[in-house]
Design an enzyme around this catalytic site. Structure first.
Site, PDB file in Angstrom:
ATOM      1  N   HIS A  47      42.818  40.161  48.213  1.00  0.00           N
ATOM      2  CA  HIS A  47      41.713  40.695  47.432  1.00  0.00           C
ATOM      3  C   HIS A  47      40.534  39.725  47.436  1.00  0.00           C
ATOM      4  O   HIS A  47      39.392  40.122  47.608  1.00  0.00           O
ATOM      5  CB  HIS A  47      42.209  40.875  45.995  1.00  0.00           C
ATOM      6  CG  HIS A  47      41.508  41.954  45.254  1.00  0.00           C
ATOM      7  ND1 HIS A  47      41.725  43.276  45.518  1.00  0.00           N
ATOM      8  CD2 HIS A  47      40.603  41.910  44.270  1.00  0.00           C
ATOM      9  CE1 HIS A  47      40.975  43.992  44.716  1.00  0.00           C
ATOM     10  NE2 HIS A  47      40.281  43.185  43.948  1.00  0.00           N
ATOM     11  N   ASP A 105      35.670  66.772  40.966  1.00  0.00           N
ATOM     12  CA  ASP A 105      35.403  66.319  39.602  1.00  0.00           C
ATOM     13  C   ASP A 105      36.426  65.225  39.286  1.00  0.00           C
ATOM     14  O   ASP A 105      37.567  65.506  38.908  1.00  0.00           O
ATOM     15  CB  ASP A 105      35.540  67.511  38.646  1.00  0.00           C
ATOM     16  CG  ASP A 105      35.283  67.135  37.195  1.00  0.00           C
ATOM     17  OD1 ASP A 105      35.346  65.934  36.867  1.00  0.00           O
ATOM     18  OD2 ASP A 105      35.037  68.054  36.393  1.00  0.00           O
ATOM     19  N   GLU A 146      35.693  49.309  45.654  1.00  0.00           N
ATOM     20  CA  GLU A 146      36.640  48.187  45.523  1.00  0.00           C
ATOM     21  C   GLU A 146      37.211  47.769  46.877  1.00  0.00           C
ATOM     22  O   GLU A 146      37.777  48.590  47.595  1.00  0.00           O
ATOM     23  CB  GLU A 146      37.776  48.606  44.583  1.00  0.00           C
ATOM     24  CG  GLU A 146      38.755  47.485  44.311  1.00  0.00           C
ATOM     25  CD  GLU A 146      39.841  47.885  43.301  1.00  0.00           C
ATOM     26  OE1 GLU A 146      39.601  48.755  42.449  1.00  0.00           O
ATOM     27  OE2 GLU A 146      40.936  47.314  43.387  1.00  0.00           O
ATOM     28  N   LYS A 168      46.713  53.329  37.468  1.00  0.00           N
ATOM     29  CA  LYS A 168      45.359  53.054  37.961  1.00  0.00           C
ATOM     30  C   LYS A 168      45.424  52.836  39.471  1.00  0.00           C
ATOM     31  O   LYS A 168      44.539  53.280  40.215  1.00  0.00           O
ATOM     32  CB  LYS A 168      44.786  51.824  37.250  1.00  0.00           C
ATOM     33  CG  LYS A 168      43.305  51.568  37.508  1.00  0.00           C
ATOM     34  CD  LYS A 168      43.017  50.708  38.712  1.00  0.00           C
ATOM     35  CE  LYS A 168      41.525  50.381  38.825  1.00  0.00           C
ATOM     36  NZ  LYS A 168      41.219  49.625  40.055  1.00  0.00           N
TER      37      LYS A 168
END
Ligand code: MEV
Length: 402
Positions: A354, A256, A62, A240
């Protein structure tokens, strides 16, 4: 594969071409390997954590994340950096006992054999015990489940510098016959819990108001956090943003990532309602105070970390020696990542920055060469239509102008 998926010779060649992770090593890491897979590898800068400078390797697809983390780290640095403290490295494995005739009596019978259980668990990993870790405690609970009562044994293990899932799973399987016998029931599942709530990182920072645009911006960030505290739909996106940082470092260091995500989100819901993992508050002088708390189960030793040369390199760049220190860095990155997102959201919005970066990805996808990407991206952004079709059109125009 070629026949099944109708691959061209070039595509087969693409599968064959591997980089720093050789096909032989990859083939030993997982099954049915047909290639390796690359992602961008970057370093976030400006991090001052517990008084030490860090360059933080991040792997992520991202755009904006690494730049945002680096910016926020700079703001935190102005206030003295980020303090991050990890708890002991405790993991828990669970042994499920079903068909137990007298569940509450079984609790006592199992606890009476605690020493034996710990000894057997520890006999599976003498090295860990030598390093000061190992199974430390046994806890037993009776659960009311949809199919009746069951007894669950928690084996509490100090896993030191390992992520620990393998260690505690081995121990759980080794002690299952003892607890089965003691309970008179049947041992079924023997597996780690990813809700690693005894392996927490707590990180905090103070950002001087003038560094981030004054008291109004600080207030905006506090409002943004309060929205997340009041609404799970916002809290999950807030979290998030934290995990953008945590997982990028996790990928770079061979962790992991699913265990980390599962643990973090379960921890966010520990009070029965999904909540933000961080808090943001204005102090009396108008500065911003941020705090994050989440479970981070990571390792600096163990198979997958040692076998991939890139993860070894990441640990060297970070300069971390222990799982505890790695977790502290990851918590600090999560906090900075969250700060960057909230500041952007509470001011100009995230799309402007972005979209500029997104347009570069579109330019690449449209087939632009490295020397064409910036020009294509710039024109795409200027047009206000940030789509792949637009990028293709702009690229064609640029090439025809030449
Ligand atoms: C995007 O990857 C992350 C954000 O949505 C996080 C947030 O909303 O706080 C910007």
């Amino acid at each position: 594969m070629k026949e099944f998926a109708g691959l061209t010779d070039e595509e087969v060649e693409l599968l064959r071409r591997t980089g720093r992770l050789s096909i032989d090593v990859a083939d030993k890491m997982i099954e049915n390997v047909i290639g390796t897979f690359e992602l961008p590898y970057a370093v976030a800068v400006n991090f001052l954590i517990n008084g030490r400078d860090y360059m933080v390797p991040m792997v992520i697809e991202e755009p904006s994340v690494v730049a945002a983390a680096s910016n926020a780290a700079k703001w935190c640095r102005e206030g003295g950096g980020i303090t991050s403290i990890a708890s002991e490295q405790i993991m828990v494995s669970q042994i499920q006992l079903v068909k137990v005739p007298s569940p509450h009596t079984a609790v006592i019978k199992i606890l009476e054999r605690k020493k034996e259980i710990l000894d057997v668990a520890n006999s599976t990993n003498e090295l860990l015990v030598k390093l000061g870790g190992g199974a430390k405690d046994v806890e037993v609970k009776v659960l009311d489940s949809p199919v009746g009562k069951m007894v669950v044994v928690n084996l509490v293990v100090d896993v030191r510098d390992a992520m620990g899932a393998n260690i505690v799973n081995t121990m759980a399987e080794a002690v299952a016959p003892i607890v089965e016998e003691a309970s008179g029931g049947r041992a079924l599942l023997r597996i780690v819990t990813n809700l690693a709530d005894r392996r927490l990182v707590r990180a905090w920072t103070r950002v001087p108001k003038d560094v981030i645009g004054g008291e109004e911006v600080v207030e905006g960030i506090v409002y943004a956090w309060a929205f997340a505290a009041a609404d799970p739909y916002r809290a999950v996106t807030h979290n998030k943003g934290i995990m953008n940082g945590v997982i990028a470092v996790a990928l770079a260091t061979g962790q992991d990532t699913r265990a980390l995500e599962a643990g973090a989100h379960a921890y966010a819901a520990r009070r029965g309602r999904y909540e933000p993992l961080s808090t943001w508050e204005m102090d009396p002088s108008g500065d911003l105070i941020g705090y994050v708390e989440l479970p981070i189960a990571v390792g600096t030793v163990g198979g997958s970390i040692k076998s991939n040369p890139m993860t070894r390199l990441s640990l060297k760049i970070l300069g971390v020696k222990t799982a505890k220190e790695l977790a502290e860095v990851m918590g600090a990155v999560g906090l900075a990542q969250n700060l960057a997102a909230l500041r952007a959201l509470a001011t100009e919005g995230i799309q402007r920055g972005h979209m500029k970066l997104h347009a570069r990805q579109l330019a690449l996808a449209a087939g632009a060469r490295a020397d064409e990407v910036d020009k294509v991206a710039e024109e795409v952004v200027k047009s206000g239509v940030i789509t792949l079709e637009k990028a293709q059109e702009v690229l064609q125009n640029i090439r025809s102008r030449k």
